[in-house]
Structure formats: structure tokens, C-alpha cells
Design an enzyme around this catalytic site. Structure first.
Site, PDB file in Angstrom:
ATOM      1  N   CYS A 168       1.086  -1.436   0.169  1.00 43.06           N
ATOM      2  CA  CYS A 168      -0.082   0.039  -0.403  1.00 43.06           C
ATOM      3  C   CYS A 168       1.136   1.722   0.120  1.00 43.06           C
ATOM      4  O   CYS A 168       0.623   2.250  -0.145  1.00 43.06           O
ATOM      5  CB  CYS A 168      -1.257  -0.481   1.428  1.00 43.06           C
ATOM      6  SG  CYS A 168      -2.242  -1.468   1.091  1.00 43.06           S
ATOM      7  N   HIS A 299      -1.476   8.882   4.728  1.00 40.83           N
ATOM      8  CA  HIS A 299      -1.902   7.685   4.530  1.00 40.83           C
ATOM      9  C   HIS A 299      -3.679   7.131   4.508  1.00 40.83           C
ATOM     10  O   HIS A 299      -4.325   7.022   4.048  1.00 40.83           O
ATOM     11  CB  HIS A 299      -0.920   6.343   5.622  1.00 40.83           C
ATOM     12  CG  HIS A 299      -1.155   4.969   4.581  1.00 40.83           C
ATOM     13  ND1 HIS A 299      -1.154   4.718   3.143  1.00 40.83           N
ATOM     14  CD2 HIS A 299      -1.759   4.054   5.186  1.00 40.83           C
ATOM     15  CE1 HIS A 299      -1.489   3.552   3.537  1.00 40.83           C
ATOM     16  NE2 HIS A 299      -2.007   3.678   4.231  1.00 40.83           N
ATOM     17  N   HIS A 334      -9.508   3.221  -0.709  1.00 44.16           N
ATOM     18  CA  HIS A 334      -8.331   2.666  -0.185  1.00 44.16           C
ATOM     19  C   HIS A 334      -8.026   1.868  -1.977  1.00 44.16           C
ATOM     20  O   HIS A 334      -8.029   1.183  -1.606  1.00 44.16           O
ATOM     21  CB  HIS A 334      -7.678   2.032   1.078  1.00 44.16           C
ATOM     22  CG  HIS A 334      -6.238   1.030   0.785  1.00 44.16           C
ATOM     23  ND1 HIS A 334      -5.386   1.826   0.338  1.00 44.16           N
ATOM     24  CD2 HIS A 334      -6.012   0.674   2.333  1.00 44.16           C
ATOM     25  CE1 HIS A 334      -4.215   1.932   0.625  1.00 44.16           C
ATOM     26  NE2 HIS A 334      -4.225   1.396   1.997  1.00 44.16           N
TER      27      HIS A 334
END
Lengths: 410, 283
Positions: A168, A299, A334
Site C-alpha cells: 500500500c 496515509h 483505499h
């Protein structure tokens, strides 16, 4: 070669595929106006899950963008990376013939590679045994396709290609690889970013861990319930200042610095110290003091643990009054390997157009996070610097810092 | 711990005694994940009474960077930690990435290499990808190198990395892409073809001919056999380098070439130089 003495590296083109808009114009408008990409997932059968919202790219037609490759040859994530790269190259107004013979680095980050297709193969195997798995799908599984497709679509004859599997934060790893390769002079141009397609395996994993929110993602909110999985791609055209100036390119922003660290702590849980160290390294590389950062694109997954850990790390580095700290995943979901690439694109656009993007779905601030998340509405203001945080499973942190480009400056 | 991570963690252990600053040591691992674990997870989801009746402890294993992360966790290596997924060329991509980390001072030393596991699902995917290909026994394992800058190396170098680069080959055109890329690379490093003492190709169609057309056949004749380890997939290029390093009697200062071709469209090659003389060994 540190940021202080190295050639300056600038962003001159952007390509975006996302649930809230594809192409630079749509994406800019969506990020600025705070559009939500959340909706019920249709890409795979969600029967049996109590809730299954996500930020799916609906109605994506790769043929609209691709000129050389035929979409059926590519898996979904490779379609995203190739389409976003074509957009980025057009946006940068690069001459295709010149580009074709240039020394280009293609670096695409991903979490799941061709897992969207692997899931379909598993379904085929259940139906017809392993002999029933189709060749065409098998060939779409390897993650290498995400970067190879870019080079083939753009007919890059002297391209080095890498697919980075650092989950990620992979988009920031790719941007960082482009930055370093341009600083050292080994390449003329970098196409870097990230791509991922939603898939059952990824969704099921996060769901089983209790990390999927029922219907919306609310970073830094006191009542946040987790992530929504998303998909898409972001690709940045990076080049050295001198080549951008020579060809009269429009410059969105400068890439000022990079930090990369590993927590070496836990497979899933982020660690405050590793994240703080990463931000400090990026600031050092950029030659920017913490007080010189105008906003942070965090994030900010919207899980209980991530947002509080990341906020504490931000306070460790920036002190009690950190700069505005926003969570783009409230809009985009995400998007895994694409997440920090899309965040980088948003930072470059924020600098170019003078706004700080909002954190949408915000109701009640979490005092444990204690950040100004720019709730629900963008703020119009001059942005000189933006920091983009990428964190990942495995403790793989990568932070990139962008700045306004001023010729001859600094 | 899954099998891929187990290989990587135990291989890294062999190099720990050489590390001076674990906190500044990076890990760059060629890894394309554990396809069996991924398949099993999705299969369970599709067949279970509820789609989320799956093993939560298997979730991190389904991600490609699991092995690199585990390696860092077990050995407390907090430097940059990267996973490259470029198929059979991964071991060379890892060296290229490691070299950038070192030259930009993002790490003081890097454990770089690649890992692969054997599994039934991998075997099926290989077979279904190209059923007409000559079947090769599949292998598995992990190879890691300690990569450092020459002036700060912790010991005598085994070999110097002159250059490593990759090219995307248009479908079906490995030969001419590899040939032109090799010529460019030899020129860039001022290595005349006769200085290349050994060349180790990965065995893809067109690859041997391309190398022969640039170097002739002598260097190829010294290529070590990798038949014993099988087709090691993502780890294959890393095994090629290990095989080169196992050869007896390279002339001092001579050069080795490793080439690797992935059917997914990428080829890569590395030029490595053996130490110039015994004097340099002790330097």
C-alpha cells in the site's frame, strides 16, 4: 546523492484512473469538490457479506485511452496502468517519437498485481478443475504486466521497467525510484506511480480482519469504522528541470525529497517510531523544515489503529500544531498500490492550483488524532509544499515531499 | 510463517554476522508472493458457508511484500525494505534497486536477492500458461547477496556490479532487443566482448543466440549448469549469479554476464567483474 546537490526533478504530466474521475481535469475537480467514490461493489459477487461498499471505477473503458494495446490482452490493473500512462504522456505533451527512443524508467507499484484475474481462475478451477483454467487469464496474473503494458502501449524501446510489490505504499516507492534514477542521470524520463484492481481476495482479507467500514471511509473521525477498498491508477511524468525547461513543459510541482524506512515491527500494525523516522528522512532529503510543510496527505486509511498511530508520529515530527493533515481515502477509498500515486498526483495538483483537498465524511474530530483534517470542504490557499505519506503491511513506509516549482529558485 | 517468508528469513540469517549497522541495512527482495496461499484463500471464500469464513492469519501472507517484511522483522533491519516483482528477472531488478539505494545513501548495506516457492498452484499456472513448452522440473529457494559500496565494504568483494539494466521486449522479439541492449551496455562500461569470461543465460528462446552474436561462444561455453536447482521462477536470476560465483578460476579482472528473460515481456542483464588481483582481495 542528496536532494541539496542533485539536479532538480519536476512533475510535468499526470494520468489518473479513479472512482471519482479519470483524467487530470475530472480528478482535479473531484478532489477539490470532495466527491465520494463509495458505492455497492459490483465487480465480484458480494453475496454473504453483511456489507460490501467500495470505490470501484465504474464504466471504465480502456479503449478510450489505449492506442496500441487491445484491452482484452490486459488484466484490469494493467489496463489501469497503461491507460493512466497514456494520459500522463499526453498531459505532459511529450512527442511520442522522441519518447519512444528516450531512456525511460517505468516503475509501477502494486499490492495485488493480477489478483483480480487470479480470483477468476480459482472460480474456473472450482467449476472445471485445474485443467479448466484458461490460458488468457493465466497470462494476466503476473504483476510484471503492470509495467510491461506501459512500455508496450507507449512503444518505449529503451525502457527499463519495474513492478514494485511493496503493497500500500508502493506508489511512493515507484515515485522515489524515478526521483533517484533522474537525480543520478541514468535515465531521461520516468513514468512512475501505482495501479491496482479490486478483487475478492483483498476485500475478503480486510473484511475478515474487521477493517472494512459499512458504507463510508472517515479518516480522523471519532467514529471511523475502517477502510473502503478501492481501485485505480496514478502515473506521474517526472523529468529533470533542464529537460522540462528545454521543451517548455508545464510544471505542476517539484519532487523535493523521499524517505523510506521499515518498522521491522509487525506484519500488519503500523509503528509510530518507524513512520516518524520516515517523515524525518524525507524532510532531510527535501531540505525542508517541518514548519515549512503546508499540508500532509496522510496515509489515513480510516481504521482506528492507523489514524491514531500516524497522527502521533506526525505530532512527534511536527510538534503540537502540525500542518493540515488530510485523508484522500475518504473520497478514493483505499486504492492499495495506487494510493500513494494518487496522493502524489493530488499533491502536485494542489500545489499547481492553490488548494488543500478536504477529508470528506467528517462528522466529529477524534481528539486522539488531534489534527486539522480540513473537514468536508477544500481550502483555497497558496500551497508551497505538500507531504505525501504511504504506509503498508510489512512496515514498508515511504514518504514523498512535493514543492512549488520556481525556476532558478532556492 | 509461510514458505516464501521462511526461505527469505533463514537465508538472511546467513549474512547477519556481516552486518555492522542493522538499522541502516535495507532489504530488496524479488518476490511475486505465494500463489498457493492466495488461491487457497479465495477458494475458501468461494466455497465456505459465509464468504468471510477464512483464516485471518493467512491475510498478510497473501501480499507480495510479506517475505521482505518478515525478513526485516525477524532480524530488526529497519532500513529501506522493498519488494520487486519482475518475474524471472527479479533477482537482477533487486540488484538495480539496491544499487540506487546505496548510491543515494538511503541504506548503508542491502540484502538483495530473490525467493520462490514450489507449489501445486504454481505448477498448474506454469503448465496452463504455455502447455506447448518443454516441461522443466520446478525448483524453489532463496538467494541473497550482501551488497555494499566498494569503499565501505565489510569484507573482500566477491564480485563488483558494473551495470544492471532491463528492457521491455516486444512480443516475440527477445533476440534483437537483447542484442542491442547488450551492445549498449558493454560500450557504456567499456568492456570489450573478449573480456567477458563467462555468460549465463536463463534459457529462453532466442536468448542464447543473442548472447552468442555479441560475445561468441567461449563465454557461453563456461556457463554453469542450473539443472540441479530446477526452474526457480522468481528466484532464477539470483540463482544464476550464485552459480557464476561458484565457478573456479575466473581470470582476475574478467567479467561475467547474466541474462534473464521473462515471458511476460521483460529481459534484464547484469555485468559483474571479478576482483582484479589477490592484492585487491585484502584491500
Amino acid at each position: 546523492m542528496s536532494g541539496a546537490t542533485a539536479p532538480r526533478v519536476v512533475v510535468t504530466g499526470l494520468g489518473v484512473v479513479s472512482a471519482i474521475g479519470s483524467g487530470v481535469a475530472e480528478f482535479t475537480d473531484a478532489v477539490r469538490s470532495g466527491r465520494s467514490g463509495a458505492r455497492p461493489i459490483t465487480l465480484f459477487d458480494t453475496t454473504g457479506f453483511d456489507h460490501a461498499h467500495g470505490c470501484e471505477v465504474v464504466g471504465f473503458d480502456a479503449a478510450r485511452w489505449l492506442r496500441r494495446l487491445s484491452p482484452p490482452e490486459l488484466g484490469r490493473a494493467a489496463q489501469f496502468s497503461a491507460a493512466a500512462s497514456r494520459m500522463a504522456v499526453r498531459d505532459a505533451e511529450l512527442d511520442p517519437a522522441v519518447l519512444s527512443g528516450s531512456r525511460v524508467l517505468v516503475s509501477v507499484g502494486t499490492t495485488d498485481g493480477g489478483s483480480h484475474e487470479l480470483d477468476q481462475l480459482v472460480a474456473e478451477e472450482i467449476d472445471a478443475g485445474p485443467e479448466g483454467m484458461s490460458h488468457t487469464l493465466v497470462r494476466k496474473v503476473p504483476a510484471i504486466a503492470l509495467s510491461v503494458a506501459v512500455a508496450r502501449e507507449l512503444d518505449l524501446r529503451r525502457a527499463q521497467a519495474t513492478t514494485l510489490g511493496t503493497a500500500c505504499s508502493a506508489g511512493n516507492y515507484a515515485i522515489g525510484e524515478g526521483l533517484d534514477a533522474l537525480r543520478s542521470g541514468e535515465i531521461d524520463l520516468a513514468l512512475c506511480g501505482g495501479a491496482d484492481a479490486m478483487c475478492r481476495r483483498n476485500f475478503t482479507g480486510f473484511y475478515r480482519l474487521g477493517l472494512i467500514a459499512p458504507s463510508r471511509c472517515q479518516p480522523f473521525d471519532a467514529n471511523r469504522q475502517g477502510i473502503l477498498t478501492g481501485e485505480g491508477a496514478g502515473v506521474l511524468v517526472l523529468e529533470r528541470e533542464e529537460s522540462a525547461v528545454r521543451r517548455g513543459a508545464r510544471v505542476y510541482a517539484e519532487v523535493l525529497g523521499l524517505g523510506i524506512t521499515c518498522d521491522a515491527y509487525h506484519q500488519i500494525a503500523p509503528e509510530r517510531e518507524g513512520i516518524a523516522r520516515c517523515m524525518r528522512l524525507a524532510l532531510d532529503d527535501a531540505g525542508v523544515e517541518p514548519g515549512g510543510i503546508d499540508f500532509i496527505s496522510a496515509h489515513a486509511t480510516g481504521t482506528r489503529l492507523n489514524d491514531v498511530t500516524e497522527s502521533r508520529a506526525i505530532h512527534d515530527v511536527f510538534g503540537p500544531c502540525p500542518p493540515p493533515t488530510v485523508g484522500l481515502k475518504s473520497m478514493l477509498g483505499h486504492t492499495m498500490g495506487a494510493a500513494s500515486a494518487l496522493s502524489g498526483a493530488a499533491c502536485a495538483l494542489a500545489i499547481a492550483h492553490g488548494f488543500i483537498p478536504p477529508t470528506i465524511n467528517h462528522v466529529e474530530s477524534d481528539p486522539e488524532c488531534a489534527v486539522d483534517c480540513v473537514p468536508n470542504h477544500a481550502v483555497s490557499t497558496t500551497v508551497r509544499t505538500a507531504q505525501s505519506n504511504g504506509l503498508a503491511f510489512g512496515g514498508n513506509n515511504a514518504v514523498v515531499i512535493f514543492g512549488a516549482y520556481e525556476s532558478g529558485g532556492e | 510463517m509461510d514458505r516464501v517468508s521462511g526461505f527469505a528469513v533463514t537465508t538472511a540469517k546467513e549474512l547477519l554476522h556481516r552486518l555492522r549497522e542493522p538499522a541502516e541495512t535495507g532489504v530488496v527482495l524479488g518476490c511475486t508472493g505465494a500463489v498457493q496461499a492466495m488461491r487457497d484463500f479465495t477458494r475458501t471464500s468461494l466455497l465456505a458457508e459465509r464468504p468471510f469464513y477464512v483464516d485471518p492469519s493467512a491475510v498478510p501472507n497473501g501480499v507480495m511484500n510479506c517475505a521482505a517484511g518478515q525478513t526485516a522483522i525477524w532480524h530488526r533491519l529497519t532500513g529501506p525494505n522493498a519488494t520487486v516483482a519482475t518475474g524471472r528477472t527479479s533477482g537482477l531488478s533487486a540488484l538495480a534497486y539496491a544499487r540506487r539505494l546505496l548510491s543515494h545513501k538511503r541504506a548503508g548495506a542491502v540484502l538483495a536477492g530473490a525467493v520462490e516457492e514450489y507449489s501445486s498452484m504454481r505448477a498448474w499456472l506454469e503448465f496452463r500458461r504455455d502447455a506447448s513448452a518443454t516441461p522443466t522440473p520446478l525448483g524453489e529457494g532463496c538467494v541473497l547477496y550482501l551488497v555494499e559500496q566498494a569503499h565501505t565494504a565489510s569484507g573482500a568483494p566477491l564480485v563488483e556490479l558494473l551495470g544492471v539494466t532491463s528492457r521491455v521486449h516486444p512480443a516475440g522479439d527477445v533476440r534483437s532487443t537483447l542484442r542491442s541492449s547488450l551492445r549498449e551496455e558493454l560500450e557504456r562500461h567499456a568492456v570489450p566482448p573478449r573480456r567477458v569470461w563467462v555468460a549465463c543465460p536463463s534459457g529462453a528462446p532466442g536468448e542464447h543466440e543473442a548472447v552468442a552474436s555479441v560475445l561468441g561462444n567461449d563465454a557461453l561455453g563456461r556457463a554453469p549448469s542450473l539443472a540441479g536447482v530446477g526452474e526457480t521462477g522468481t528466484a532464477s536470476a539470483a540463482f544464476q549469479i550464485a552459480a557464476i560465483l561458484s565457478l573456479a578460476g575466473p581470470p582476475p579482472g574478467s567479467v561475467a554476464l547474466v541474462t534473464s528473460v521473462d515471458p511476460g515481456g521483460l529481459l534484464s542483464h547484469a555485468l559483474l567483474r571479478f576482483p582484479a588481483s589477490d592484492a585487491e582481495h585484502s584491500a
